[in-house]
Scaffold this active site. Structure first.
Site, PDB file in Angstrom:
ATOM      1  N   SER A 275       3.718  40.497 -23.848  1.00 27.88           N
ATOM      2  CA  SER A 275       3.419  39.773 -22.622  1.00 27.88           C
ATOM      3  C   SER A 275       2.204  40.373 -21.915  1.00 27.88           C
ATOM      4  O   SER A 275       1.104  40.333 -22.439  1.00 27.88           O
ATOM      5  CB  SER A 275       4.661  39.766 -21.721  1.00 27.88           C
ATOM      6  OG  SER A 275       4.482  38.914 -20.627  1.00 27.88           O
TER       7      SER A 275
ATOM      8  N   ASP B  76       3.141  32.827 -20.541  1.00 28.03           N
ATOM      9  CA  ASP B  76       4.400  32.373 -19.944  1.00 28.03           C
ATOM     10  C   ASP B  76       4.379  32.515 -18.424  1.00 28.03           C
ATOM     11  O   ASP B  76       5.229  31.941 -17.745  1.00 28.03           O
ATOM     12  CB  ASP B  76       5.611  33.100 -20.560  1.00 28.03           C
ATOM     13  CG  ASP B  76       5.618  34.603 -20.350  1.00 28.03           C
ATOM     14  OD1 ASP B  76       4.611  35.150 -19.860  1.00 28.03           O
ATOM     15  OD2 ASP B  76       6.646  35.229 -20.688  1.00 28.03           O
TER      16      ASP B  76
ATOM     17  N   ASP C 113      -1.051  34.941 -18.084  1.00 27.97           N
ATOM     18  CA  ASP C 113      -1.026  36.260 -18.701  1.00 27.97           C
ATOM     19  C   ASP C 113      -1.240  36.081 -20.200  1.00 27.97           C
ATOM     20  O   ASP C 113      -1.365  34.947 -20.691  1.00 27.97           O
ATOM     21  CB  ASP C 113       0.270  36.993 -18.359  1.00 27.97           C
ATOM     22  CG  ASP C 113       1.500  36.347 -18.949  1.00 27.97           C
ATOM     23  OD1 ASP C 113       1.450  35.148 -19.274  1.00 27.97           O
ATOM     24  OD2 ASP C 113       2.530  37.036 -19.105  1.00 27.97           O
TER      25      ASP C 113
END
Length: 554
Positions: free
Chosen positions: A149, A298, A294
């Site tokens: 992430s 998400d 990002d």
């Protein structure tokens, strides 16, 4: 030979990766016991967030051995469930553009196929929400997304989804972890071939599903966008074109995937400075709206022109309130449900009451948001303050996880409609403040190198909770580790004060202690919202000062 050296030699004998073998050989040759201990004294814990950690050799790092063991554990747990159809349990695997992501995805596919499971592999690096969507679209029993992430470049991770398209929750995480513990040497695992590599039709199916979002018909909005060196640009541009929005202007220095994230200190739009380039582009191009994803797309960050001529980056709670009301105004039915978390603004509950629908609060994480409904509830919107949103139309949310691309579309639609009406998103925020009271929120985050400091700070707060914070009397302290209000236990403390609230918890994915502050101020008839906001911000500053002192961190 020390125990760590013995473990390192055993690791070397099974490691298929020449890079991590070379790393480990160099450490052994140097006699660096501290480096060995760092890699072999413990292992990355598999939990509801899957795995996440620094790349490198050893069980306390993300590497091919760690990933293959995780895949074997997932396969073993899946075999305990009845297969969803006559073809047996299927797993869909996605990956981003970080260092090692594609290799980890291929290793996972080989292990799962070797275990007799059907496997679909995404065609290329794609956003996490596409993988989450694909689980339900394909009728898979599980999904795996290889991504860290918004973590730093040295990290990678492994998110696990189950057949409902949401990330796993207890006790499933512990069951998978127990199966991982049973896995022996990875060079003895049967490896298969012949998995299905999906084509672009899976992306098109996702884009088609986004058409169910309440987007209205206003399209006149100019957007400046950055994917922060991640994988969001292609899918977001296609989504905008699919929905009929003008193509966004993209920050050229951050347009292509780059696992080193060279232009930002941390590839997280919440971090100071991360959005500087896109704000500069917006100013130069005269954009109406700034959007940032990002790296795995998400999350969605939003900035808008402020009345003083600058740019205002909206808090996740502000975007969450705007999108919630937008969705509720464009959907129907008393069975609708909106959900947020215990660390997010209480504004969502006020909005839900005004629209005659139910709201719920969960622990942090979309894995909990997606499981908040009762029988008969129809989840149409969920969000968490950390820039995560999942929106839907009359048939419910599109993705059972946070979706930065869908959120970007919905924000663009909302901004375009406001522009058509001669208004801005700042005007809409002021409308909500007058209607529901100004719910002002702010974060306070402490990043540490020594994780023990976080445990010590939480222990101090539990042993001697402050009686006053920010000039307000602390009326109640909720220790969420014991489970409060029907929530599962979690390591968090909530301090309740008149028209204010503070929640403190360790991060689940980074070495941080995170604090969430809120004050609520009514806005009187004819009162200037900006003046009320200034008072609220001053209150938040006082809360920050007192809380930092109580924690003993800096």
């Amino acid at each position: 030979m020390t125990d760590y050296r013995r473990r390192a030699e055993e690791w070397l004998a099974q490691d298929p990766d020449p890079a991590t073998r070379d790393e480990l050989r160099a450490i052994l040759a140097a006699g660096d016991e501290a480096a060995l201990a760092d890699r072999f004294a413990t292992r990355l814990e598999f939990g509801t967030a899957g795995l996440r950690g620094e790349l490198g050799a050893g069980p306390n790092r993300m590497n091919r051995v760690t990933v293959m063991r995780a895949a074997a554990g997932i396969a073993a747990r899946l075999r305990k469930d009845p297969p969803p159809d006559e073809e047996g349990a299927g797993v869909v695997i996605g990956y981003d553009a970080r260092h090692g992501s594609e290799r980890f995805a291929l290793d996972s596919a080989a292990v799962l196929t070797g275990a007799g499971l059907r496997v679909w592999l995404m065609p290329r690096p794609l956003p996490t929400p596409v993988l989450a969507f694909a689980v339900r679209h394909l009728g898979a029993a599980a999904g795996i997304m290889v991504t860290a992430s918004h973590n730093p470049p040295r990290d990678n991770g492994y998110k696990v989804y189950w057949g409902d398209g949401a990330q796993i929750t207890p006790p499933l995480d512990a069951e998978i972890s127990a199966e991982i513990d049973k896995v022996g040497r990875v060079d003895g695992l049967p490896l298969g071939e012949g998995w299905t590599v999906l084509g672009e039709e899976i992306v098109e199916a996702y884009l088609h599903a986004l058409s169910r979002l309440p987007l209205g018909d206003a399209r006149d909005v100019s957007v400046a966008y950055t994917p922060l060196h991640g994988v969001g640009r292609d899918v977001l541009e296609r989504a905008f074109a699919w929905a009929g929005f003008p193509a966004p202007a993209v920050v050229p220095e951050q347009a292509e995937p780059d696992p080193d994230f060279p232009t930002v200190a941390f590839p997280n739009p919440e971090e100071p400075g991360a959005m500087d380039l896109v704000l500069g582009l917006a100013g130069a191009s005269g954009a109406d709206l700034v959007i940032a994803n990002d790296p795995d797309a998400d999350r969605c960050a939003v900035a808008v022109p402020d009345r003083d001529g600058g740019w205002r980056t909206l808090a996740g709670d502000e975007v969450g309130g705007l999108l919630a009301e937008h969705v509720l105004r464009h959907t129907k039915g008393a069975d609708r449900l909106v959900v947020t978390t215990v660390v997010s603004s209480s504004l969502l509950g006020a909005i839900a009451r005004a629209h005659g629908v139910r709201s719920a609060e969960t622990l942090t994480g979309f894995k909990w948001i997606m499981k908040a409904g009762r029988p008969g509830d129809r989840l149409v919107f969920g969000y968490e303050e950390a820039l995560g949103y999942s929106a839907g139309g009359d048939d419910g949310v599109v993705v059972h996880d946070k979706d930065g691309v869908g959120a970007a579309l919905a924000v663009a639609a909302l901004a375009a409609q406001a522009r058509r009406d001669g208004r801005t998103l700042v005007d809409l925020l002021d409308d909500q403040a007058r209607r529901y009271g100004l719910h002002a929120t702010a974060p306070l985050t402490f990043r540490v190198k020594d994780l023990g400091l976080i445990g010590e700070a939480m222990a101090r707060l539990r042993a001697a909770p402050p009686s006053r914070l920010g000039g307000r009397e602390v009326e109640a302290v909720d220790d969420l580790s014991g489970g409060v209000g029907g929530l599962p236990p979690t390591n968090a403390l909530r301090f309740r004060m008149p028209s204010a609230r503070v929640v403190v918890r360790p991060s689940g994915t980074e070495p941080k202690l995170k604090c969430y502050l809120q004050v609520v101020h009514p806005v009187g008839d004819g009162e200037d919202v900006a003046a009320v906001r200034a008072r609220a911000n001053a209150d938040l500053d006082r809360l920050r000062e007192d809380l930092a002192s109580a924690l003993g961190l800096s």
